[in-house]
Design an enzyme around this catalytic site. Structure first.
Site, mmCIF file in Angstrom:
data_model
loop_
_atom_site.group_PDB
_atom_site.id
_atom_site.type_symbol
_atom_site.label_atom_id
_atom_site.label_comp_id
_atom_site.label_asym_id
_atom_site.label_seq_id
_atom_site.Cartn_x
_atom_site.Cartn_y
_atom_site.Cartn_z
ATOM 1 N N ASP A 38 4.812 62.458 56.310
ATOM 2 C CA ASP A 38 4.927 61.517 57.436
ATOM 3 C C ASP A 38 4.516 60.109 57.028
ATOM 4 O O ASP A 38 3.488 59.605 57.483
ATOM 5 C CB ASP A 38 4.058 62.007 58.602
ATOM 6 C CG ASP A 38 4.368 61.287 59.908
ATOM 7 O OD1 ASP A 38 5.391 60.571 59.971
ATOM 8 O OD2 ASP A 38 3.595 61.435 60.866
ATOM 9 N N GLU A 55 2.170 52.372 60.480
ATOM 10 C CA GLU A 55 1.340 53.388 61.128
ATOM 11 C C GLU A 55 0.212 53.860 60.228
ATOM 12 O O GLU A 55 -0.949 53.932 60.654
ATOM 13 C CB GLU A 55 2.210 54.572 61.551
ATOM 14 C CG GLU A 55 1.435 55.689 62.216
ATOM 15 C CD GLU A 55 2.322 56.850 62.631
ATOM 16 O OE1 GLU A 55 1.772 57.839 63.143
ATOM 17 O OE2 GLU A 55 3.561 56.775 62.446
ATOM 18 N N GLU A 92 7.848 68.470 67.541
ATOM 19 C CA GLU A 92 6.714 67.912 68.270
ATOM 20 C C GLU A 92 6.933 67.943 69.783
ATOM 21 O O GLU A 92 6.617 67.003 70.499
ATOM 22 C CB GLU A 92 6.429 66.486 67.792
ATOM 23 C CG GLU A 92 6.068 66.431 66.312
ATOM 24 C CD GLU A 92 5.729 65.046 65.811
ATOM 25 O OE1 GLU A 92 4.974 64.948 64.843
ATOM 26 O OE2 GLU A 92 6.248 64.063 66.388
#
Length: 658
Positions: free
Chosen positions: A357, A385, A278
């Site tokens: 993820d 998240e 990333e």
């Protein structure tokens, strides 16, 4: 003098260490034997409890005729540093350990037991952690990031450690945080974000004193400090023209920098690294492998007993959505399995528990169990998240327990294979309730206890947290709202393992196609005929074949794949029949209506606890339930409407779908 117990600022919730939890310890006579910095912490805890509840604590010398309710002492030499024994005989409960850490954990064990620690007889029990490293990674930024803020994926206010671009001046609450962590068995913290920006990079060198100050206040509770570092530090900080891990000057730079870190923090735990992921720099930029990169830092840390935690979260984040063969789920296995056996002994590969993820439902990563020659740590996400961002009740203990008990390789569970430790992305911040949502504290506590004992029953761990935090009064109601909350969240969000139907960027709330045509590789491939990602070997990406034989065979066919993972592994028609007898599309409709109904019921249960829970805490949770219900309804209506319009198949029960 005993080390004083941290004093929380007014209005800050004591979480699972309220004064009442120490009543049984503080009401009796206690003898403490031995000398060690952490024994002073134990003494301070007991002395404060005695001051509050009228007991007495004595050090070392045993007065004539002395009779004690509790004896805490060093002297057992056949135990590890964190191990302890507990026994009760002739009216005395005895905790013994070979080191201060073990004695501290033994004290908190007695606190958890409460009055039962001081009744009857108790044969000698030995307690030892299954995993040596039990760590939290804080994704905290020193300087506020323009997009991610002070804490990346943080849902509990600002950072406990950093404020206005520097370490907080008053670190007493950090010490109180260390106390909370020790009380549930966590022994390490990484204090800054794995996405290391320019300001944070300097913590390694000219700002190491700020990290040392944090380490100083965590140390009395046995919590070691780790630091996330940039692989490009020799260039960014050292002015070198390269960060090539095989370059002699680069190796010398890391050696010197690490020596200075250990001069400032003698018990420094090590580095955490996100590389070639990333946008973060890494060894690929120099034609080197991840083993080359990890071993560079491992060599620098080795003289001091430190460890590098090298994250396996490496994948193509610039994927062409038109490409149906490139599969983000495959990436970690493809990158790292060929390197098995090449990592240094003090290099730990840190693997997310699932291949994508931290979704509400994923299979266990096939990388776990596929690298017998490499130390692996398993990474969980306590910060919510993708599970409601601490605005929704979602107790993750059952999910984590399923992961840790999963027999990944030849009967060995994930918990047994995590030789490098268990790690979670922290969900704590400077919010008065530590985790924003008071009930999200259960996730932090549960992580610590499962890291100590991965095969522990999560329901029993939840019992501990409820008893310590709330007392016995509201226990039944709290179980009613927490026990099934993960599955409730799954029901009203992403179905059957498909995942990632979230708003891009901040990841809160529904957006069915939010990532469908993006470069991130997180697709569901819904069309007029069906939904799901074909990851079979026969016709898909081949991901299913990365597993050991029994699991590869199970996942390969939609006829044998578990329903809860069906759409993760297969693209199936909306009319495909599940084991429940329902079609896929009817399952989607039913679960989304059920999920909202369960939130409505939980909200009412919580309202009924008003007289049994502190009013401020009760009000915060009640407010969060209003938002959870609003969001759950939005999820239900968007998901159901999307699939009604996509499939053209009506709800067989005739409920309103837009």
């Amino acid at each position: 003098m005993p080390l004083p117990v941290p004093v929380l600022p007014e209005g800050v919730d004591p979480a699972w260490l309220p004064p009442a939890a120490f009543r049984a310890v503080g009401g009796g006579r206690t003898l403490i034997r031995g000398s060690d910095p952490l024994v002073e912490t134990v003494h301070g805890e007991v002395a404060e409890a005695c001051r509050r509840f009228g007991g007495r604590v004595v050090r070392d010398a045993e007065p004539e005729g002395g009779a004690y309710d509790l004896v805490l002492g060093l002297g057992v030499h056949d135990l590890g540093d964190e191990d302890f024994t507990v026994a009760r005989e002739n009216g005395t409960t005895t905790v013994t350990a070979s080191g201060g850490r073990g004695l501290l954990y033994g004290l908190f064990h007695v606190v958890r037991l409460g009055e039962t620690a001081f009744t009857g007889e108790r044969a000698r029990e030995t307690h030892r952690p299954a995993l040596a490293l039990r760590m939290l990674d804080h994704w905290d930024n020193v300087a506020v990031h323009p997009v991610m803020g002070q804490v990346e994926r943080g849902y509990a206010g600002g950072s406990l450690f950093w404020e206005d671009g520097r370490a907080r001046g008053d670190l007493e609450r950090v010490r109180a945080y260390g106390r909370l962590l020790a009380a549930c068995g966590i022994n390490a913290v990484a204090v800054n974000n794995v996405n290391v920006h320019e300001t944070e990079a300097r913590l390694l060198t000219d700002r190491i004193g700020e990290v040392a100050a944090i380490a100083d206040v965590l140390r009395p509770y046995g919590v070691r400090t780790h630091l996330s570092v940039s692989f490009a530090a020799p260039v960014v900080l050292g002015g070198l023209p390269t960060a090539d891990p095989l370059d002699r000057a680069v190796r010398d730079w890391w050696s010197t920098a690490t020596r200075r870190v250990h001069e400032a923090i003698p018990d420094f735990g090590g580095y955490v690294v996100k590389a070639d992921s990333e946008g973060q720099p890494g060894p690929f930029g120099y034609g080197r492998s991840h083993a080359d990169g990890a071993n560079l830092l491992a060599a620098a840390l080795e003289p001091y007993g430190g460890t590098v935690h090298w994250r396996a979260f490496v994948y193509d984040h610039c994927q062409d959505w038109r490409d149906r063969r490139t599969d983000r789920a495959r990436a970690a296995y493809d990158h790292f399995v060929p390197l098995d056996g090449e990592f240094a002994a003090n290099a730990v590969l840190q693997v997310k528990h699932g291949p994508i993820d931290f979704q509400v439902r994923e299979p266990v990563s096939p990388l776990i169990g596929a690298m017998p020659g490499t130390r692996l740590a398993v990474e969980l996400q306590a910060t919510q998240e993708y599970t409601g961002q601490q605005r929704h009740v979602c107790w993750l203990g059952p999910m984590w327990s399923e992961v840790l008990r999963f027999p990944a390789e030849q009967g060995s569970s994930v918990g047994e294979l995590a030789r490098g430790g268990l790690i979670a992305v922290s969900n704590a911040g400077d919010d008065p309730f530590w985790t924003g949502h008071p009930l999200a504290q259960a996730n932090l506590y549960t992580f610590g206890r499962l890291a100590w004992q991965p095969d522990a029953e999560p329901g029993e761990v939840l019992d501990e947290w409820i008893g310590l935090t709330f007392g016995p009064g509201p226990a039944e109601g709290l179980h009613a709202v927490l026990d099934g909350s993960w599955r409730t969240y799954e029901k009203y969000t992403a179905p059957l393992g498909v995942g990632f139907m979230v708003q891009p960027g901040h990841h809160y709330g529904p957006s069915v196609d939010g990532y469908e045509y993006s470069p991130w590789g997180t697709y569901h491939f819904a069309d007029r005929d069906g939904i799901g990602v074909d990851r079979s070997v026969a016709t898909g990406t081949g991901y299913a074949g990365q597993y050991a034989k029994p699991w590869a065979e199970l996942y390969e066919s939609p006829d044998t794949c578990p329903d809860e993972l069906l759409l993760f592994f297969h693209h199936v028609p909306y009319g495909h029949t599940l084991r429940s007898g329902k079609t896929v599309v009817q399952h989607i409709y039913d679960t989304h209506f059920e999920g909202v109904a369960e939130v409505e019921e939980a909200r009412e249960v919580w309202a009924s606890l008003a007289g049994l829970v502190d009013p401020v805490r009760h009000a915060r949770v009640a407010e969060r339930y209003e938002e959870q219900l609003r969001s759950a309804r939005e999820w239900r209506d968007q998901i159901n409407s999307y699939f009604l319009r996509k499939s053209g198949v009506p709800d067989e029960r005739g409920r309103r779908i837009y």
